[in-house]
Design an enzyme around this catalytic site. Structure first.
Site, mmCIF file in Angstrom:
data_model
loop_
_atom_site.group_PDB
_atom_site.id
_atom_site.type_symbol
_atom_site.label_atom_id
_atom_site.label_comp_id
_atom_site.label_asym_id
_atom_site.label_seq_id
_atom_site.Cartn_x
_atom_site.Cartn_y
_atom_site.Cartn_z
ATOM 1 N N MET A 46 0.847 -1.201 0.000
ATOM 2 C CA MET A 46 0.000 0.000 0.000
ATOM 3 C C MET A 46 0.882 1.252 0.000
ATOM 4 S SD MET A 46 -3.496 -0.921 1.913
ATOM 5 C CE MET A 46 -3.031 -0.453 3.575
ATOM 6 N N GLY A 47 2.161 1.101 -0.343
ATOM 7 C CA GLY A 47 3.045 2.261 -0.465
ATOM 8 C C GLY A 47 3.533 2.784 0.881
ATOM 9 N N TYR A 48 4.075 4.020 0.841
ATOM 10 C CA TYR A 48 4.742 4.626 1.994
ATOM 11 C C TYR A 48 5.798 3.645 2.499
ATOM 12 C CZ TYR A 48 5.112 8.532 5.140
ATOM 13 O OH TYR A 48 5.574 9.652 5.782
ATOM 14 N N HIS A 53 9.293 -3.146 3.693
ATOM 15 C CA HIS A 53 8.997 -3.371 2.271
ATOM 16 C C HIS A 53 10.282 -3.625 1.490
ATOM 17 C CE1 HIS A 53 5.546 -0.652 3.506
ATOM 18 N NE2 HIS A 53 4.898 -1.678 3.010
ATOM 19 N N LYS A 165 4.914 -9.431 9.614
ATOM 20 C CA LYS A 165 4.254 -8.545 10.585
ATOM 21 C C LYS A 165 2.746 -8.760 10.509
ATOM 22 C CE LYS A 165 3.960 -3.726 11.086
ATOM 23 N NZ LYS A 165 2.544 -3.810 10.921
ATOM 24 N N SER A 201 6.280 -0.020 10.374
ATOM 25 C CA SER A 201 4.909 0.079 9.859
ATOM 26 C C SER A 201 4.734 1.454 9.257
ATOM 27 C CB SER A 201 3.905 -0.109 10.991
ATOM 28 O OG SER A 201 2.621 0.319 10.567
ATOM 29 N N SER A 202 3.989 1.519 8.167
ATOM 30 C CA SER A 202 3.688 2.839 7.585
ATOM 31 C C SER A 202 2.916 3.694 8.577
ATOM 32 C CB SER A 202 2.860 2.674 6.307
ATOM 33 O OG SER A 202 3.554 1.865 5.384
ATOM 34 N N ARG A 203 2.187 3.047 9.491
ATOM 35 C CA ARG A 203 1.382 3.805 10.463
ATOM 36 C C ARG A 203 2.220 4.382 11.601
ATOM 37 N NH1 ARG A 203 -2.587 -0.434 9.043
ATOM 38 N NH2 ARG A 203 -4.412 0.574 8.111
#
Lengths: 313, 313
Positions: A46-48, A53, A165, A201-203
């Site tokens: 989902m990018g970012y 990644h 993850k 995590s992107s978050r």
């Protein structure tokens, strides 16, 4: 690196790479088996993009002749009150990461390209999706399996790379691939962590400095589980005791709001009797957490392979 | 003709045919487009083959380089009180038909080969499955879409051939293929009928002589619809009037037990207002029937393409 935004371009770019691969193989050896060895590796995201990644792309690069990366924030896997609109995006930086990791083809579709009409077709995996994030996020995994099936049908990969993850996602996708006879191998890749232990995590960008600091209880609690499992005395702890140990560690962080702590078999995600001793469990185990810090929900997990848990003598 | 019973053999047989096709193309012209023109055509069936199936194989033979036929009575598309156990089977005769029609590869899996474990993964198409046979046979279409997706993943066909007798099945599968970006073209083929009009079905063997005779009301009622649609006066009949005409024709057979008579758009399967005149409907129409004779449930339908309905001037 080829950047495509339409499905037709994507199919074309991959067909050309496969054809080049087949022609190259012909020059050396004219057998069918050589062509079949040409591997397309696929990393759906989902990018970012972060180092987690990047590790998937590295693994794909290592195992495949052509590496395809997709970047698509998939609306149908977000619930109505989730963070679809605020999900972080940075296309320019993502393309830099992809270039650095030697990706061959990046697929960057719009929502209209992926869903020209609202989809009437959904793929549902039962049982495995009823616990953990499936219980907290109803419909989430239907959205994941449906979009991954769409992407697999577009890319037709030999190998697809997913981070552990999202361990439940790996288990669910493996079940889908097996049940539907999809001709692709799911390659699960290890969790990548910051030096202090926080799972990437992107978050994580949503976290305040204080939340970020307190979020370290997740990985700390899982490290304790690892230590117990490797300790010849404490591996006789029961599942209930392990659960309590994780819970009290996380509860030591006042900002942590626990969504779930679950100890299950992996990849079956079946419950384990609370009275069972860790060393007596016959299958691989996952200890999985979801904890909110403010509005940010983080997940983490540790997988104990049977061989890693010292047997109870 | 190659007969295979295992998925791995099937994949291997198809890969070899594709490879031969690619090598043949190479000899003529070394461009990627030539290889892409090699077509695998696929006819999935539940066996007990009749001339309706034969027409699918003929169409496949005409449009494809390799023709693959599957014969599998799929348990998950039968309801608990349906005719799974009594569904007619005749493998030797089926193989004769396949040979006669020039099939290249026949896939005859066991239930254990198709479902080594009970499937936890189901594909569901909403809206289109809620009417007609979907309403009478809950779960039926999930079983159909799931097994067809499995077979598509095994065969990886360019073209797949389905009879319009199961018009709803065609609409549902087309929706699945579109929504999931499956790289296959669904080719719908016309209904094949006996000389007296009865639509061919493997289930026709269940009918007694008297039931068989009375079952002709199905096709007779649909022929009346065709006549009305082509008549410049009567095509101003409303949908309600057409429905009544079909219903009274079928009711003239004392053994007929009507499950449904529905007049819908095709392929959207949306209801049409009963007061609308036939000639004013803007889309293609399907008149679809399911009628029981004793324990045997027969279906039939007629599709009126907009061009065939004389416009109301």
């Amino acid at each position: 690196m080829i950047i495509v935004r339409e499905v037709a371009q994507l199919r074309q770019a991959i067909a050309e790479r496969r054809q080049l691969g087949a022609n190259g193989a012909k020059a050396v050896n004219d057998s069918a088996s050589v062509q079949q060895q040409y591997k397309v590796g696929f990393v759906p995201t989902m990018g970012y993009l972060h180092e987690g990644h990047a590790s998937l792309m590295q693994k794909a690069r290592e195992m495949s002749d052509t590496v395809v990366l997709s970047i698509f924030v998939n609306p149908i896997q977000f619930g109505p009150n989730e963070d679809l609109d605020s999900y972080p995006r940075d296309e320019a930086r993502d393309l830099e990461v992809a270039r650095r990791e030697g990706v061959d083809i990046v697929f960057l579709p719009t929502v209209a390209e992926m869903y020209p009409q609202p989809t009437r077709t959904k793929i549902h995996v039962s049982a495995l999706t009823e616990r953990l994030c499936g219980a907290s996020r109803p419909g989430h995994f239907d959205g994941v399996t449906t979009v991954v099936a769409k992407l697999f049908n577009m890319v037709n990969p030999d190998l697809a790379f997913f981070g552990m993850k999202d361990a439940q996602q790996v288990a669910v996708l493996q079940q889908m691939v097996t049940d539907l006879n999809m001709n692709v191998t799911i390659v699960p890749c290890p969790i990548v962590r910051e030096a202090d232990g926080l799972a990437l995590s992107s978050r994580n960008v949503y976290l305040s400095a204080e939340q970020r600091e307190q979020a370290l209880v997740l990985s700390r609690s899982l490290r304790k589980v690892r230590e117990v499992s490797e300790d010849v005395v404490r591996n006789t702890f029961t599942i209930r005791q392990i659960h309590q140990m994780v819970e009290s560690t996380i509860a030591s962080s006042p900002l942590a709001d626990i969504d779930y702590i679950e100890i299950l078999t992996f990849p079956g995600l079946e419950p384990i009797l609370p009275e069972q001793r860790l060393s007596d469990v016959e299958e691989d185990i996952i200890v999985a957490l979801a904890v909110k810090f403010g509005n940010t929900r983080l997940i983490d997990n540790i997988r104990l392979q049977k061989a890693e848990v010292l047997s109870h003598v």
